[in-house]
Design a protein around this motif. Structure first.
Motif, PDB file in Angstrom:
ATOM      1  N   LEU A  73      -2.395   0.795 -11.937  1.00 33.70           N
ATOM      2  CA  LEU A  73      -2.615  -0.600 -11.581  1.00 33.70           C
ATOM      3  C   LEU A  73      -3.989  -0.730 -10.926  1.00 33.70           C
ATOM      4  CD1 LEU A  73       0.846  -1.378  -9.941  1.00 33.70           C
ATOM      5  CD2 LEU A  73       0.142  -1.882 -12.294  1.00 33.70           C
ATOM      6  N   VAL A  74      -4.524  -1.938 -10.981  1.00 32.77           N
ATOM      7  CA  VAL A  74      -5.799  -2.212 -10.324  1.00 32.77           C
ATOM      8  C   VAL A  74      -5.614  -3.357  -9.340  1.00 32.77           C
ATOM      9  CG1 VAL A  74      -7.172  -1.361 -12.250  1.00 32.77           C
ATOM     10  CG2 VAL A  74      -6.564  -3.770 -12.181  1.00 32.77           C
ATOM     11  N   GLY A  75      -6.336  -3.267  -8.224  1.00 31.05           N
ATOM     12  CA  GLY A  75      -6.311  -4.321  -7.216  1.00 31.05           C
ATOM     13  C   GLY A  75      -7.671  -4.976  -7.120  1.00 31.05           C
ATOM     14  N   GLN A  76      -7.662  -6.306  -7.027  1.00 30.64           N
ATOM     15  CA  GLN A  76      -8.939  -7.012  -6.893  1.00 30.64           C
ATOM     16  C   GLN A  76      -8.721  -8.400  -6.304  1.00 30.64           C
ATOM     17  OE1 GLN A  76     -10.750  -8.290 -10.703  1.00 30.64           O
ATOM     18  NE2 GLN A  76      -8.925  -7.458 -11.692  1.00 30.64           N
ATOM     19  N   GLN A  77      -9.785  -8.950  -5.737  1.00 28.65           N
ATOM     20  CA  GLN A  77      -9.748 -10.315  -5.232  1.00 28.65           C
ATOM     21  C   GLN A  77      -9.779 -11.296  -6.410  1.00 28.65           C
ATOM     22  OE1 GLN A  77      -9.286 -11.265  -2.223  1.00 28.65           O
ATOM     23  NE2 GLN A  77      -9.868  -9.543  -0.904  1.00 28.65           N
ATOM     24  N   ARG A  78      -8.960 -12.340  -6.324  1.00 27.00           N
ATOM     25  CA  ARG A  78      -8.941 -13.408  -7.320  1.00 27.00           C
ATOM     26  C   ARG A  78      -9.370 -14.709  -6.658  1.00 27.00           C
ATOM     27  NH1 ARG A  78      -9.434 -11.698 -12.400  1.00 27.00           N
ATOM     28  NH2 ARG A  78      -7.759 -10.308 -13.103  1.00 27.00           N
ATOM     29  N   PHE A  79     -10.212 -15.481  -7.366  1.00 30.40           N
ATOM     30  CA  PHE A  79     -10.800 -16.685  -6.770  1.00 30.40           C
ATOM     31  C   PHE A  79      -9.821 -17.855  -6.697  1.00 30.40           C
ATOM     32  CE2 PHE A  79     -12.957 -20.780  -7.188  1.00 30.40           C
ATOM     33  CZ  PHE A  79     -13.746 -20.757  -6.052  1.00 30.40           C
ATOM     34  N   ALA A  80      -9.117 -18.144  -7.797  1.00 30.59           N
ATOM     35  CA  ALA A  80      -8.350 -19.398  -7.881  1.00 30.59           C
ATOM     36  C   ALA A  80      -7.313 -19.512  -6.772  1.00 30.59           C
ATOM     37  CB  ALA A  80      -7.685 -19.516  -9.247  1.00 30.59           C
ATOM     38  N   PHE A  81      -6.561 -18.446  -6.517  1.00 32.35           N
ATOM     39  CA  PHE A  81      -5.548 -18.467  -5.467  1.00 32.35           C
ATOM     40  C   PHE A  81      -6.076 -17.893  -4.151  1.00 32.35           C
ATOM     41  CE2 PHE A  81      -2.526 -18.897  -9.011  1.00 32.35           C
ATOM     42  CZ  PHE A  81      -1.699 -19.878  -8.501  1.00 32.35           C
ATOM     43  N   ALA A  82      -7.324 -17.432  -4.147  1.00 36.85           N
ATOM     44  CA  ALA A  82      -7.923 -16.823  -2.955  1.00 36.85           C
ATOM     45  C   ALA A  82      -7.022 -15.718  -2.410  1.00 36.85           C
ATOM     46  CB  ALA A  82      -8.197 -17.879  -1.886  1.00 36.85           C
ATOM     47  N   TRP A  86      -2.547  -7.287  -7.328  1.00 31.86           N
ATOM     48  CA  TRP A  86      -2.311  -6.013  -8.012  1.00 31.86           C
ATOM     49  C   TRP A  86      -1.840  -6.307  -9.423  1.00 31.86           C
ATOM     50  CZ3 TRP A  86      -4.197  -1.652  -6.373  1.00 31.86           C
ATOM     51  CH2 TRP A  86      -4.469  -1.503  -5.000  1.00 31.86           C
ATOM     52  N   GLU A  87      -2.527  -5.705 -10.397  1.00 34.45           N
ATOM     53  CA  GLU A  87      -2.300  -6.030 -11.804  1.00 34.45           C
ATOM     54  C   GLU A  87      -2.476  -4.775 -12.650  1.00 34.45           C
ATOM     55  OE1 GLU A  87      -5.535  -8.658 -12.554  1.00 34.45           O
ATOM     56  OE2 GLU A  87      -4.951 -10.087 -10.981  1.00 34.45           O
ATOM     57  N   MET A  88      -1.991  -4.828 -13.879  1.00 38.03           N
ATOM     58  CA  MET A  88      -2.399  -3.829 -14.850  1.00 38.03           C
ATOM     59  C   MET A  88      -3.818  -4.177 -15.313  1.00 38.03           C
ATOM     60  SD  MET A  88      -0.016  -4.971 -18.059  1.00 38.03           S
ATOM     61  CE  MET A  88      -0.346  -6.477 -18.983  1.00 38.03           C
ATOM     62  N   PRO A  89      -4.545  -3.260 -15.939  1.00 40.50           N
ATOM     63  CA  PRO A  89      -5.879  -3.596 -16.437  1.00 40.50           C
ATOM     64  C   PRO A  89      -5.819  -4.769 -17.429  1.00 40.50           C
ATOM     65  CG  PRO A  89      -5.605  -1.228 -16.397  1.00 40.50           C
ATOM     66  CD  PRO A  89      -4.265  -1.818 -16.088  1.00 40.50           C
ATOM     67  N   GLU A  90      -6.663  -5.768 -17.193  1.00 37.53           N
ATOM     68  CA  GLU A  90      -6.634  -6.996 -17.989  1.00 37.53           C
ATOM     69  C   GLU A  90      -8.049  -7.503 -18.214  1.00 37.53           C
ATOM     70  OE1 GLU A  90      -2.476  -8.585 -15.958  1.00 37.53           O
ATOM     71  OE2 GLU A  90      -4.318  -9.732 -15.732  1.00 37.53           O
ATOM     72  N   GLY A  91      -8.177  -8.374 -19.181  1.00 38.23           N
ATOM     73  CA  GLY A  91      -9.464  -9.004 -19.434  1.00 38.23           C
ATOM     74  C   GLY A  91      -9.341  -9.991 -20.570  1.00 38.23           C
ATOM     75  N   THR A 153     -19.183  -8.650 -10.957  1.00 40.17           N
ATOM     76  CA  THR A 153     -18.558  -9.471  -9.921  1.00 40.17           C
ATOM     77  C   THR A 153     -17.296  -8.839  -9.354  1.00 40.17           C
ATOM     78  OG1 THR A 153     -17.191 -10.696 -11.526  1.00 40.17           O
ATOM     79  CG2 THR A 153     -19.408 -11.557 -11.051  1.00 40.17           C
ATOM     80  N   GLU A 154     -16.883  -7.672  -9.844  1.00 41.72           N
ATOM     81  CA  GLU A 154     -15.590  -7.088  -9.471  1.00 41.72           C
ATOM     82  C   GLU A 154     -15.752  -5.878  -8.556  1.00 41.72           C
ATOM     83  OE1 GLU A 154     -13.058  -8.109 -13.543  1.00 41.72           O
ATOM     84  OE2 GLU A 154     -14.077  -6.173 -13.373  1.00 41.72           O
ATOM     85  N   VAL A 155     -14.874  -5.807  -7.545  1.00 41.28           N
ATOM     86  CA  VAL A 155     -14.680  -4.600  -6.751  1.00 41.28           C
ATOM     87  C   VAL A 155     -13.229  -4.199  -6.956  1.00 41.28           C
ATOM     88  CG1 VAL A 155     -14.730  -3.556  -4.466  1.00 41.28           C
ATOM     89  CG2 VAL A 155     -16.382  -5.350  -5.056  1.00 41.28           C
ATOM     90  N   ILE A 156     -12.995  -3.108  -7.685  1.00 45.89           N
ATOM     91  CA  ILE A 156     -11.659  -2.788  -8.167  1.00 45.89           C
ATOM     92  C   ILE A 156     -11.152  -1.513  -7.506  1.00 45.89           C
ATOM     93  CG2 ILE A 156     -10.338  -2.070 -10.206  1.00 45.89           C
ATOM     94  CD1 ILE A 156     -12.002  -3.978 -11.848  1.00 45.89           C
TER      95      ILE A 156
END
Length: 208
Positions: A73-82, A86-91, A153-156
């Protein structure tokens, strides 16, 4: 939806008229999406005003499973929900690209992995009342490391956790990303029902 991919209970079922768009206006557009506004006729014949967000990419995601039943899994900050997610790899894959090419790229870029084996998991309409966004997800195994290359733009953060721990956290509501939640449950179903290699399924379901 065409007739050939309807659920079996819908065969022969009468349907109301489809929604009809009388006008279309582009309200906003950027390299990733287009927002359109429509004057429409509803299935009831009622006139209505409707807006649709039309992405220029298809969403893709992969649940990478190691031979011991752990998943990446990868963790990262998301803008829309601030929030931190934690997610699987996506794009995303552009509409003129094979989504499978896009998801293999994301697995390498975000998790630093490539997979020898892939199986499709889900095709989903993500919020079909307001957007045409589609998602395709896979389950992958036979993993080996490759160089990572995150978006500027990502810090994963990358973690490796037991598959059943992921299901526990989905149940607790700490993992809420829709592609990850749906694909984790599909992977559980596939592991229980013989749709994954037996040794891999046994490792994933180690506490069952």
């Amino acid at each position: 939806m065409s007739d050939f991919d309807e659920p079996k209970w819908a065969a022969g079922l009468a349907k109301p008229p489809a929604w009809r768009s009388k006008t279309e206006e582009t309200v906003f557009e950027n390299p990733w999406m287009r927002l359109t506004r429509h004057r429409v006729i509803a299935p009831t014949g009622q006139l209505a005003d409707y807006a649709v967000m039309r992405p220029k990419n298809v969403a893709t995601g992969v649940l990478p499973v190691h031979d011991d039943g752990t998943v990446v899994l990868v963790g990262q900050q998301r803008f829309a929900f601030a929030n931190y997610s934690w997610e699987m790899p996506e794009g995303g894959a552009s509409l003129d690209e094979d989504p499978f090419d896009g998801v293999r790229r994301e697995l390498a870029e975000e998790a630093g992995l490539e997979a020898a084996h892939w199986t499709p998991a889900l095709t989903m309409e993500l919020s079909n009342s307001v957007t045409t966004e589609m998602a395709h997800t896979w389950i992958a195994w036979g993993l080996r490391p490759v160089p990572v290359a995150p978006d500027p733009t990502e810090v994963i953060a990358v973690v490796r956790v037991p598959f059943l721990d992921l299901l526990d956290e989905v149940g607790r509501g700490t993992v809420r990303d829709s592609l990850t939640v749906a694909t984790a449950y599909k992977a559980y179903h596939m592991a229980l029902n013989g749709a994954l290699p037996p040794a891999l399924a046994k490792a994933m379901l180690g506490r069952v």
